[in-house]
Design an enzyme around this catalytic site. Structure first.
Site, mmCIF file in Angstrom:
data_model
loop_
_atom_site.group_PDB
_atom_site.id
_atom_site.type_symbol
_atom_site.label_atom_id
_atom_site.label_comp_id
_atom_site.label_asym_id
_atom_site.label_seq_id
_atom_site.Cartn_x
_atom_site.Cartn_y
_atom_site.Cartn_z
ATOM 1 N N ASP A 166 49.969 43.041 39.782
ATOM 2 C CA ASP A 166 49.759 43.371 41.189
ATOM 3 C C ASP A 166 51.130 43.637 41.834
ATOM 4 O OD1 ASP A 166 47.496 43.282 43.411
ATOM 5 O OD2 ASP A 166 49.171 42.137 44.219
ATOM 6 N N ASP A 195 38.661 45.749 35.789
ATOM 7 C CA ASP A 195 39.440 45.850 37.038
ATOM 8 C C ASP A 195 38.929 47.015 37.887
ATOM 9 O OD1 ASP A 195 41.283 45.925 39.072
ATOM 10 O OD2 ASP A 195 43.050 45.948 37.772
ATOM 11 N N HIS A 238 40.471 42.282 38.551
ATOM 12 C CA HIS A 238 41.873 42.438 38.933
ATOM 13 C C HIS A 238 42.711 41.225 38.530
ATOM 14 C CE1 HIS A 238 45.315 43.952 40.917
ATOM 15 N NE2 HIS A 238 45.342 42.997 41.815
#
Lengths: 305, 134
Positions: free
Chosen positions: A114, A252, A281
């Site tokens: 991320d 994801d 995710h």
């Protein structure tokens, strides 16, 4: 039903790592530093903290690595600035530079998930002499185009819109709570073992500021604030020749793997992978030990190369 | 539809402003800033006075606008409840009123921003005030 105290104790038991703190770039940063060997730096994103890596750390330590896991300023057990203007991508990269230079890290593998991706890649490109290899997972490293998820008004753009963001993500902590919950595969397991740890470190409205500030730094068009830095990162990666590994959550739906893992592979054709594991995710919540083993094997191959 | 209305400054004697929400970047999506500027005539009034809203509970809320050098005005906004000076805030009422104010805001901004999407977002994240609306 499991009580909130029991949930927090479950999470506490999963985090045995002694706390360390460093003064970085004017802030107090919490980090973990365990094991011995060439360093592996595990970087989380929004809205998590080092806890995300709890099942990745032990196999890497066992494989003979020094594992460093910072909590981004604004998250986890690190200091949490209370004004939005305290946060920028450049500032977070500088925070990481301060920590890793302070620890005199060399021959490091930088692993980003991320926002830990652009942050860690920024560090690597600015300090290539300290870096041995990169691992990216469920992240991005270019300005445009954004993911479909990030362009949608419902729920993403509305969630962090002016005043709505401070209400939903601030007053109600929806990203660290239900937001992560919705972005794992095994939700019952996540609720039982982990959710309390993400919510507990963001106890008050002001402490949650970065959860709605980071979304506002994701470029959606060419007027975005970080567009030059993302372009710099993308250009730097095109010229990157050191080893890279790509790991992605098969499920994801924030950064779908055909688009985003695929673009990393195009950008870095010598990269290993993408290795697809079970995970939305927050893939570490569903496949932590497998991810640790994948990284350990990758580093072992580098060592014997 | 939202039950929220701009109002003139209410009588403030014997009251205090109970701080609820701060937005440092009201122009992140410029149409939000434009709506507030238009609604409260901020190009003319500037920092001279807060804006006020009447919420569904009947309570008044102050919108205190914030300027930052080099940025369009307002750069930020704070929302506070106007409450009796020595009485604690009714947090549940304030939270429902805030949700109504957000619905009023989104409805006023318009374009791609819809109350239906806001309500859906609130229900997705199990916000009590949104779920109460079904």
């Amino acid at each position: 039903m499991t009580s909130p105290i029991d949930l927090l104790q479950n999470a506490r038991a999963a985090w045995p790592f002694p706390p360390r703190h460093a003064r970085v770039n004017g802030w107090r940063m919490h980090y973990v530093d365990v094991g011995q060997g060439d360093p592996v730096v595990l970087l989380h994103g929004n809205p998590t903290w080092g806890f995300l890596w709890r099942e990745v750390i032990p196999p890497l330590v066992a494989a003979g690595h020094r594992v460093i896991v910072p909590d981004m300023i604004g998250f986890g057990l690190s200091e949490k600035p209370t004004r939005e203007q305290a946060h920028s991508l450049d500032g977070h990269i500088a925070n990481l530079v301060a920590l890793l230079r302070g620890l005199d890290v060399a021959n490091a593998t930088i692993i980003g998930h991320d926002w830990g991706g652009p942050t860690g890649l920024g560090f690597a490109l600015a300090n290539p002499e300290r870096v041995r290899a990169l691992v990216v997972m469920s992240s991005w490293a270019w300005a445009l185009p954004p993911s479909d998820f990030h362009t949608r008004v419902f729920p993403w753009r509305l969630m962090h819109a002016p005043l709505v963001g401070p209400y939903l993500l601030g007053r109600h902590n929806v990203l660290a709570g239900r937001g992560v919950y919705l972005s794992v595969v095994d939700r019952a397991r996540f609720r039982e073992r982990a959710q309390a740890a993400y919510e507990a470190v963001l106890p008050d409205t002001a402490s949650r500021l970065l959860t709605w500030t980071w979304p506002r730094w994701i470029p959606l068009d060419d007027t975005a604030r970080a567009i030059d830095r993302f372009n710099w990162i993308e250009q730097g990666l095109r010229a990157w020749r050191k080893p890279v590994q790509i790991i992605w959550g098969r499920e994801d739906d924030v950064f779908d793997h055909p688009t985003f893992a695929g673009r990393f592979k195009t950008l870095l054709p010598h990269a290993e992978g993408p290795h697809l594991v079970t995970g939305r995710h927050f893939l570490q919540e569903d496949s932590g030990p497998e991810i640790g083993a994948l990284i350990g094997d990758f580093l072992q191959r580098l060592g014997s190369a | 539809m939202s039950g929220v209305q701009p109002i003139p400054a209410p009588p403030l004697a014997g009251t205090r402003l109970a701080f609820l929400l701060a937005e440092d970047r009201v122009g992140h999506y410029p149409e939000f800033r434009a709506f507030l500027s238009r609604t409260f005539d901020l190009d003319r009034i500037g920092l001279a006075a807060p804006g006020y809203l009447r919420a569904p509970s009947g309570g008044a809320y102050a919108l205190v606008f914030v300027g930052r050098s080099g940025e369009s005005f307002p750069a930020g906004v704070e929302i506070s409840a106007v409450v009796p000076a020595l009485e604690p805030l009714d947090e549940d009422v304030a939270d429902r009123d805030l949700w109504a104010i957000l619905r009023w805001l989104v409805e006023g901004v318009g374009g791609p921003w819809t109350v239906a999407d806001l309500d859906a977002t609130g229900r997705l994240y199990r916000i009590g005030a949104a779920e109460a609306r079904g």
